[in-house]
Design a protein around this motif. Structure first.
Motif, mmCIF file in Angstrom:
data_model
loop_
_atom_site.group_PDB
_atom_site.id
_atom_site.type_symbol
_atom_site.label_atom_id
_atom_site.label_comp_id
_atom_site.label_asym_id
_atom_site.label_seq_id
_atom_site.Cartn_x
_atom_site.Cartn_y
_atom_site.Cartn_z
ATOM 1 N N ALA A 240 0.859 -1.182 0.000
ATOM 2 C CA ALA A 240 0.000 0.000 0.000
ATOM 3 C C ALA A 240 0.896 1.234 0.000
ATOM 4 O O ALA A 240 1.965 1.227 0.614
ATOM 5 C CB ALA A 240 -0.906 0.008 1.236
ATOM 6 N N PRO A 241 0.490 2.309 -0.690
ATOM 7 C CA PRO A 241 1.336 3.506 -0.745
ATOM 8 C C PRO A 241 1.467 4.192 0.600
ATOM 9 O O PRO A 241 0.527 4.229 1.382
ATOM 10 C CB PRO A 241 0.608 4.397 -1.762
ATOM 11 C CG PRO A 241 -0.821 3.942 -1.726
ATOM 12 C CD PRO A 241 -0.758 2.470 -1.457
ATOM 13 N N MET A 242 2.664 4.734 0.851
ATOM 14 C CA MET A 242 2.890 5.503 2.063
ATOM 15 C C MET A 242 4.020 6.487 1.803
ATOM 16 O O MET A 242 5.154 6.087 1.512
ATOM 17 C CB MET A 242 3.277 4.612 3.244
ATOM 18 C CG MET A 242 3.420 5.391 4.554
ATOM 19 S SD MET A 242 3.995 4.374 5.931
ATOM 20 C CE MET A 242 5.720 4.189 5.495
ATOM 21 N N GLY A 243 3.718 7.773 1.879
ATOM 22 C CA GLY A 243 4.752 8.773 1.711
ATOM 23 C C GLY A 243 5.451 8.644 0.377
ATOM 24 O O GLY A 243 4.797 8.576 -0.676
ATOM 25 N N VAL A 244 6.767 8.544 0.410
ATOM 26 C CA VAL A 244 7.522 8.460 -0.840
ATOM 27 C C VAL A 244 7.652 7.026 -1.332
ATOM 28 O O VAL A 244 8.257 6.785 -2.374
ATOM 29 C CB VAL A 244 8.934 9.057 -0.655
ATOM 30 C CG1 VAL A 244 8.854 10.510 -0.251
ATOM 31 C CG2 VAL A 244 9.746 8.267 0.368
ATOM 32 N N ALA A 245 7.100 6.080 -0.601
ATOM 33 C CA ALA A 245 7.291 4.683 -0.993
ATOM 34 C C ALA A 245 6.050 3.856 -0.679
ATOM 35 O O ALA A 245 4.942 4.219 -1.055
ATOM 36 C CB ALA A 245 8.526 4.122 -0.292
ATOM 37 N N SER A 246 6.218 2.731 0.032
ATOM 38 C CA SER A 246 5.086 1.861 0.303
ATOM 39 C C SER A 246 5.275 1.171 1.643
ATOM 40 O O SER A 246 6.346 1.202 2.255
ATOM 41 C CB SER A 246 4.934 0.799 -0.805
ATOM 42 O OG SER A 246 6.100 -0.019 -0.859
ATOM 43 N N THR A 247 4.217 0.535 2.085
ATOM 44 C CA THR A 247 4.223 -0.276 3.294
ATOM 45 C C THR A 247 3.529 -1.588 2.950
ATOM 46 O O THR A 247 2.736 -1.643 2.013
ATOM 47 C CB THR A 247 3.512 0.479 4.443
ATOM 48 O OG1 THR A 247 3.563 -0.298 5.636
ATOM 49 C CG2 THR A 247 2.069 0.758 4.104
ATOM 50 N N GLU A 248 3.823 -2.650 3.689
ATOM 51 C CA GLU A 248 3.241 -3.958 3.365
ATOM 52 C C GLU A 248 2.137 -4.300 4.347
ATOM 53 O O GLU A 248 2.346 -4.311 5.560
ATOM 54 C CB GLU A 248 4.310 -5.054 3.376
ATOM 55 C CG GLU A 248 3.778 -6.403 2.911
ATOM 56 C CD GLU A 248 4.851 -7.454 2.710
ATOM 57 O OE1 GLU A 248 4.540 -8.517 2.168
ATOM 58 O OE2 GLU A 248 6.006 -7.191 3.108
ATOM 59 N N VAL A 249 0.958 -4.579 3.815
ATOM 60 C CA VAL A 249 -0.182 -4.966 4.621
ATOM 61 C C VAL A 249 -0.172 -6.488 4.775
ATOM 62 O O VAL A 249 -0.126 -7.209 3.789
ATOM 63 C CB VAL A 249 -1.508 -4.512 3.987
ATOM 64 C CG1 VAL A 249 -2.698 -4.915 4.871
ATOM 65 C CG2 VAL A 249 -1.500 -3.003 3.757
ATOM 66 N N LEU A 250 -0.200 -6.950 6.011
ATOM 67 C CA LEU A 250 -0.214 -8.378 6.316
ATOM 68 C C LEU A 250 -1.573 -8.777 6.873
ATOM 69 O O LEU A 250 -2.127 -8.066 7.716
ATOM 70 C CB LEU A 250 0.879 -8.725 7.343
ATOM 71 C CG LEU A 250 2.311 -8.285 7.004
ATOM 72 C CD1 LEU A 250 3.250 -8.643 8.162
ATOM 73 C CD2 LEU A 250 2.791 -8.904 5.707
ATOM 74 N N VAL A 251 -2.091 -9.892 6.390
ATOM 75 C CA VAL A 251 -3.392 -10.391 6.845
ATOM 76 C C VAL A 251 -3.181 -11.773 7.467
ATOM 77 O O VAL A 251 -2.740 -12.704 6.800
ATOM 78 C CB VAL A 251 -4.391 -10.491 5.680
ATOM 79 C CG1 VAL A 251 -5.745 -11.012 6.186
ATOM 80 C CG2 VAL A 251 -4.565 -9.143 5.004
ATOM 81 N N PHE A 252 -3.480 -11.883 8.758
ATOM 82 C CA PHE A 252 -3.331 -13.140 9.480
ATOM 83 C C PHE A 252 -4.700 -13.701 9.883
ATOM 84 O O PHE A 252 -5.646 -12.949 10.103
ATOM 85 C CB PHE A 252 -2.523 -12.934 10.774
ATOM 86 C CG PHE A 252 -1.075 -12.573 10.564
ATOM 87 C CD1 PHE A 252 -0.104 -13.546 10.492
ATOM 88 C CD2 PHE A 252 -0.689 -11.240 10.465
ATOM 89 C CE1 PHE A 252 1.237 -13.217 10.316
ATOM 90 C CE2 PHE A 252 0.636 -10.891 10.293
ATOM 91 C CZ PHE A 252 1.604 -11.877 10.216
ATOM 92 N N GLY A 253 -4.764 -15.005 9.987
ATOM 93 C CA GLY A 253 -5.933 -15.656 10.561
ATOM 94 C C GLY A 253 -5.512 -16.397 11.816
ATOM 95 O O GLY A 253 -4.443 -17.027 11.840
#
Length: 256
Positions: A240-253
């Motif tokens: 997902a976009p964040m500032g000048v770069a991106s961040t990683e969204v993690l989905v756990f069950g």
């Protein structure tokens, strides 16, 4: 409201005019130990969003962050992954801030109880008044007011990349504790996936001075391995976009 059909260049010029007209400046906390209360100032943000004819969430995405549609795109990805399909009855969000993810989450499901842990009192009060959520006492990295195994969906967006490593790690144990068996956990971190050499250069040269703890990197394997020991398995991830770069969204069950 904004005129329809503006391209990226039109949006940028509109942003420049807006900033010049309101004199708005983004306040960054000097707290280098996490717990950023004034990362997005309440009154100035509300005034600027109103002046722009935008919702608070859209104003933050488009003007403050320069990432139009970022919140909605994240929610769209979560919908596609089936995160809302079970219509969670209880939701807990850490650091909702302006409530831009909260608002869109409530359009996807109808929980009977939505708890928030927010350190910025003006934003917490606004969210309680606007969305009838339950504001729990925020103290350190604790979710102490929430019982074990009581939450169907725990989420945090753009939070753990603003906290120190230890603060985030302590939250992870609490997240696993409060999530019920069969529940989902969603949060984003700035992993090595987001930090190739070109991106590191962008952060170093374009990312501004920050506030010492932002941005904070977190090894992906560290998250996955820790949650595995807590009975939670990684189901999916996306950038997902964040500032000048991106961040990683993690989905756990969380396992039954």
């Amino acid at each position: 409201m904004r005129a329809a059909g503006k391209g990226a260049s039109g949006l940028k010029s509109g942003v420049k005019r807006l900033l010049g007209r309101t004199g708005f400046d983004i306040v960054r906390s000097t707290n280098s130990r996490g717990g950023v209360d004034d990362f997005i100032p309440f009154e100035a943000t509300m005034r600027a969003a109103h002046a722009a004819g935008l919702s608070v969430g859209d104003y933050i995405d488009e003007v403050m962050n320069g990432t139009p549609g970022a919140t909605q795109s994240t929610v769209d990805e979560l919908r596609a992954l089936g995160v809302f399909a079970a219509n969670p009855k209880t939701v807990l969000e850490i650091g909702p801030g302006s409530g831009r993810y909260l608002e869109k989450t409530l359009k996807e499901c109808s929980p009977g109880r939505y708890e928030i842990y927010e350190t910025a009192a003006p934003w917490a009060n606004y969210l309680v008044d606007t969305f009838s959520v339950v504001a729990q006492p925020a103290a350190g990295s604790s979710l102490a007011a929430t019982p074990d195994g009581s939450i169907d969906l725990v989420q945090a967006h753009k939070v753990f990349n603003t906290l120190t490593f230890l603060s985030a790690s302590r939250y992870f144990f609490e997240i696993a504790r409060v999530t019920r068996p069969g529940g989902r956990i969603v949060f984003d971190v700035m992993t090595e996936t987001c930090l190739d050499p070109a991106t590191m250069r962008s952060w170093a040269t374009q990312g501004g001075t920050g506030h010492d703890s932002y941005p904070t990197a977190m090894p992906r394997r560290t998250c996955v391995d820790l949650f595995a020991t807590l009975g939670c398995s990684l189901e999916a991830s996306f950038l997902a976009p964040m500032g000048v770069a991106s961040t990683e969204v993690l989905v756990f069950g969380k396992g039954a």
